[in-house]
Design an enzyme around this catalytic site. Structure first.
Site, mmCIF file in Angstrom:
data_model
loop_
_atom_site.group_PDB
_atom_site.id
_atom_site.type_symbol
_atom_site.label_atom_id
_atom_site.label_comp_id
_atom_site.label_asym_id
_atom_site.label_seq_id
_atom_site.Cartn_x
_atom_site.Cartn_y
_atom_site.Cartn_z
ATOM 1 N N CYS A 113 0.811 -1.225 0.000
ATOM 2 C CA CYS A 113 0.000 0.000 0.000
ATOM 3 C C CYS A 113 0.845 1.277 0.000
ATOM 4 C CB CYS A 113 -0.949 0.012 1.195
ATOM 5 S SG CYS A 113 -2.115 -1.342 1.147
ATOM 6 N N HIS A 249 -3.470 7.447 2.240
ATOM 7 C CA HIS A 249 -3.827 6.111 1.768
ATOM 8 C C HIS A 249 -5.244 5.800 2.262
ATOM 9 C CE1 HIS A 249 -3.892 1.953 0.885
ATOM 10 N NE2 HIS A 249 -3.704 1.535 2.121
ATOM 11 N N ASN A 279 -10.035 0.004 -0.442
ATOM 12 C CA ASN A 279 -8.581 0.089 -0.362
ATOM 13 C C ASN A 279 -7.983 -0.489 -1.646
ATOM 14 O OD1 ASN A 279 -5.862 -0.246 0.163
ATOM 15 N ND2 ASN A 279 -6.150 -1.129 2.205
HETATM 16 O O1 UT7 Z 1 -3.874 -0.911 3.595
HETATM 17 C C1 UT7 Z 1 -3.015 -1.597 4.406
HETATM 18 C C2 UT7 Z 1 -3.273 -1.445 5.787
HETATM 19 N N1 UT7 Z 1 -4.530 -2.038 6.166
HETATM 20 C C3 UT7 Z 1 -5.246 -1.444 7.060
HETATM 21 O O2 UT7 Z 1 -4.877 -0.372 7.473
HETATM 22 C C4 UT7 Z 1 -6.453 -2.131 7.633
HETATM 23 C C5 UT7 Z 1 -6.423 -1.976 9.106
HETATM 24 N N2 UT7 Z 1 -7.501 -2.618 9.825
HETATM 25 C C6 UT7 Z 1 -8.781 -2.197 9.742
HETATM 26 O O3 UT7 Z 1 -9.129 -1.340 8.959
HETATM 27 C C7 UT7 Z 1 -9.762 -2.776 10.725
HETATM 28 O O4 UT7 Z 1 -9.074 -3.479 11.729
HETATM 29 C C8 UT7 Z 1 -10.815 -3.717 10.073
HETATM 30 C C9 UT7 Z 1 -11.805 -2.898 9.273
HETATM 31 C C10 UT7 Z 1 -10.136 -4.746 9.222
HETATM 32 C C11 UT7 Z 1 -11.601 -4.435 11.177
HETATM 33 O O5 UT7 Z 1 -12.202 -3.485 12.036
HETATM 34 P P1 UT7 Z 1 -12.048 -3.631 13.633
HETATM 35 O O6 UT7 Z 1 -12.841 -2.558 14.224
HETATM 36 O O7 UT7 Z 1 -10.587 -3.685 13.939
HETATM 37 O O8 UT7 Z 1 -12.783 -5.010 13.909
HETATM 38 P P2 UT7 Z 1 -12.182 -6.321 14.592
HETATM 39 O O9 UT7 Z 1 -11.211 -6.996 13.713
HETATM 40 O O10 UT7 Z 1 -11.762 -5.987 15.997
HETATM 41 O O11 UT7 Z 1 -13.497 -7.207 14.669
HETATM 42 C C12 UT7 Z 1 -14.642 -6.789 15.438
HETATM 43 C C13 UT7 Z 1 -15.750 -7.790 15.219
HETATM 44 C C14 UT7 Z 1 -15.286 -9.244 15.371
HETATM 45 O O12 UT7 Z 1 -16.330 -9.950 15.975
HETATM 46 P P3 UT7 Z 1 -16.320 -10.290 17.559
HETATM 47 O O13 UT7 Z 1 -15.064 -11.087 17.792
HETATM 48 O O14 UT7 Z 1 -16.295 -8.954 18.236
HETATM 49 O O15 UT7 Z 1 -17.587 -11.056 17.764
HETATM 50 C C15 UT7 Z 1 -15.120 -9.720 13.958
HETATM 51 O O16 UT7 Z 1 -15.278 -11.111 13.829
HETATM 52 O O17 UT7 Z 1 -16.239 -7.677 13.872
HETATM 53 C C16 UT7 Z 1 -16.228 -8.992 13.254
HETATM 54 N N3 UT7 Z 1 -16.020 -8.800 11.827
HETATM 55 C C17 UT7 Z 1 -17.019 -8.570 10.955
HETATM 56 N N4 UT7 Z 1 -18.345 -8.472 11.125
HETATM 57 C C18 UT7 Z 1 -19.097 -8.222 10.040
HETATM 58 C C19 UT7 Z 1 -14.845 -8.805 11.151
HETATM 59 N N5 UT7 Z 1 -15.075 -8.568 9.841
HETATM 60 C C20 UT7 Z 1 -16.406 -8.428 9.699
HETATM 61 C C21 UT7 Z 1 -17.249 -8.170 8.588
HETATM 62 N N6 UT7 Z 1 -18.576 -8.073 8.809
HETATM 63 N N7 UT7 Z 1 -16.762 -8.015 7.351
#
Ligand code: UT7
Length: 322
Positions: A113, A249, A279
């Site tokens: 990225c 980004h 992204n």
């Molecule tokens: O470009 C390169 C760099 N990449 C990035 O910068 C991406 C960085 N990361 C992110 O943008 C975020 O961490 C994400 C958008 C990927 C995830 O958001 P988050 O707020 O960090 O969520 P999380 O991973 O802590 O997950 C929270 C909950 C989990 O459920 P439980 O364990 O709380 O029951 C996940 O299983 O959300 C769940 N979850 C989803 N739910 C619905 C994860 N993905 C999804 C989804 N739809 N697509």
């Protein structure tokens, strides 16, 4: 003193659009979750047979037109991509062939990225040293090809697209400074865990997919981008108020908002395309830049801060006078 200055921008998105509602039918997710956690509403996906070089070529031609140049005027071609058309030659060489450019150096940059920021820095150094006068710098990706469409943790995030700039030698600034970093200790937090040398069969059979520890990447990205803002301002003896536009980004609206907050910048001064494009990795910064140049927000003389964070980890920034 020779600077490199942007004289043209261009971008291209594949026609097919994949909405959050489309994704609701593919994995257990919701439009509401995706919007609230990422800011993304939709993303573009390359058609079957449509390649990174196809997207790169269209974006490059728009940038050349905007600069008023012909392909033959270009003396350096750099393509930032993680999703090259072929294992080799580089996508930059394939792009050269498409554009009918013969002879000048052409190579790809792989910094995921952050690839476009890395590529801009390299082109700037070629121009400042006198090795090139007119560089074509492209960020282009077909990330959909390395997306696991069954993994809701990643498949809702990414999209395909390309952005390009022409950088020309100029007595007027120009790129003021660029700052590149990497720390390979974190490679497994965001990676495709296989490849040509580890397991060629996985590549041939289409089992080479992105994997990410999203939450850890998120926290690292926010912290790191905050630091690079300080580093960039200090290197230029500037204060937060000197920046007219943040062109970040486009990974997640919450990461973008955190960086804007660090700069005390209202969101109206931040170019946001993550809602429309998702992204697009190396394509995201030049795509956002082109959107804001073409809609008239970014004007000649404005001071822009470009930044990115990605797999590697890699991160970087470019401060420039547009
Ligand atoms: O470009 C390169 C760099 N990449 C990035 O910068 C991406 C960085 N990361 C992110 O943008 C975020 O961490 C994400 C958008 C990927 C995830 O958001 P988050 O707020 O960090 O969520 P999380 O991973 O802590 O997950 C929270 C909950 C989990 O459920 P439980 O364990 O709380 O029951 C996940 O299983 O959300 C769940 N979850 C989803 N739910 C619905 C994860 N993905 C999804 C989804 N739809 N697509």
């Amino acid at each position: 003193m020779t600077y490199s200055r942007i004289t043209g921008t261009g971008s291209f998105l594949p026609e097919k659009v994949l909405t959050n509602h489309d994704l609701e039918k593919m994995v257990e997710t919701s439009d509401q979750w995706i919007r609230e956690r990422t800011g993304i509403k939709k993303r573009h996906i390359a058609a079957e047979g449509e390649t990174t070089c196809d997207l790169a070529e269209a974006a490059a031609r728009h940038a050349l037109d905007a600069a008023g140049l012909k392909p033959a005027d270009i003396d350096l071609v750099i393509v930032a991509t993680t999703t090259a058309d072929k294992i080799f030659p580089s996508t930059a060489c394939l792009l050269q062939k498409r554009l009918g450019i013969h002879g000048p150096p052409a190579f790809d940059v792989q910094a995921v990225c952050s690839g476009f920021i890395y590529a801009m820095d390299v082109a700037d150094k070629f121009i400042r040293s006198g090795s090139a006068k007119k560089a074509l710098v492209v960020g282009a990706e077909t990330l959909s090809r390395i997306t696991n469409w069954k993994d809701r943790g990643t498949c809702v995030l990414f999209g395909d697209g390309a952005g390009a700039i022409v950088l020309e030698a100029s007595a007027e600034p120009g790129i003021l400074s660029s700052h590149l970093h990497a720390d390979g200790a974190y490679d497994e937090m965001l990676h495709v865990p296989t490849g040509v040398s580890i397991d060629y069969d996985s590549v041939r059979e289409g089992r080479a997919y992105m994997e990410m520890q999203g939450n850890d990447v998120f926290r690292f990205a926010v912290r790191t981008l905050g630091k690079i803002v300080d580093e960039t301002l200090a290197a230029n003896h500037m204060t937060k108020g000197d920046i007219d536009w943040l062109v970040p980004h486009q990974a997640n609206i919450r990461i973008i908002a955190a960086t804007a907050k660090k700069l005390n910048m209202p969101m109206e001064r931040v170019v946001v395309t993550v809602d429309e494009h998702g992204n697009t990795s190396a394509a995201s910064v030049p795509l956002a830049l082109d959107v804001a140049v073409r809609d008239g927000r970014i004007k000649r003389g404005d001071t822009l801060l470009l930044e990115a964070f990605g797999g590697g980890f890699t991160w970087g920034s470019v401060l420039l006078k547009y």
